[in-house]
Design a protein around this motif. Sequence first.
Motif: not given
Length: 371
Positions: A244-248, A348-357
């Motif tokens: 969400c933070g990345d998207q905002l 509207h796409v952003f890279p994932s991380n180890d916690h939100n994959q």
Amino acid sequence: MTRHLDVTPKPEAPAPKPLVAVDRAITELRRGAPVLVRSPVGRVLMLAAEAVGDETLARLKADAGSEPMLALTGRRAGVLGLTESETGVFRVAALDGFDTETIAFLVDPCAASLGSPDLNRLQVAAASGLEPACVALTKLARLLPAAVMAEATSHAPFDVVQVEADDITAYQVTAAQTLRQVSEARVPLENAENARIVAFRPSDGGIEHLAIIIGEPDPDQAILTRLHSECFTGDLLGSLRCDCGDQLRGAIAEIAQRGSGVLLYLAQEGRGIGLVNKLRAYQLQDEGFDTLDANLQLGFDDDERIYLPAAQMLRLLGIGRVRLLTNNPGKVESLARHGIEVAERVPHVFPSNDHNQGYLRTKATRGGHLF
């Protein structure tokens, strides 16, 4: 010549009485007090199930003059194995009466310390009266979606807030239709210095939604628009459990880079279940449930949001056509259903991380999001 959006604060009309009655009932439930819910065919005293204690349960029974029952969503009843259908609302009665421990076990999947009650002593039936309205009221109060209710057989003029069932059902639509612009200010943002924020408030004084206007959008064109549901943990704290933070911040930067547009910041935390329930869902996710199943364990649908407020805000700004910055086809369909033309869906796409994959994978495979 570019035509400007209408950001002028509008005078607030008096709130419709039904809207005020529901708002007052929400406040009562959140502080653990009873509410009388009425319809032409009956009336019940109710409490939010998560707020029930020994004293309030006994008082509810005494004041109503009948044995309390529990109203559960089909989602929660199905999780408990009480029904085969997971739609609608169900009425649950206990053969020897309810106690607070049994109620807590039935409504709160996070109450792990409680022993399992004997489910054979429960009688379950599809809702036949005011159960759906009572559950809907607990959802509006951002509490667990379950109500303890007792038929009001006493003829006493109950000294509690009273509300009509139909007004509860219509509340979200009525509140959205009464949204008005109440303030506007220039707020330079990181990556978007030419920005203004417009606040919209329903006439009952409920929670505001915000529009972040970047640049000088031309309402005669399809305006680049993002619908962003508030996320305290992601937007403010930088939580890695979601995107969400990345998207905002990414949406604000992209809109500014493209010249102009609007981001609607909607008061719909946790896909509409509220911050406290979202934290409960996080606890369940830590126990192995994915993001959708965690909501279902709590008794909610996988997404409780509505987008009529967003459509109303766009109309008040003078916007009828948008290019929607989203991965969620449901937002496209909802805006179109509420009279806003979506000329294009902009990914509207952003890279994932180890916690939100896992979270993002669930949104794609089960939520229909397009990545």
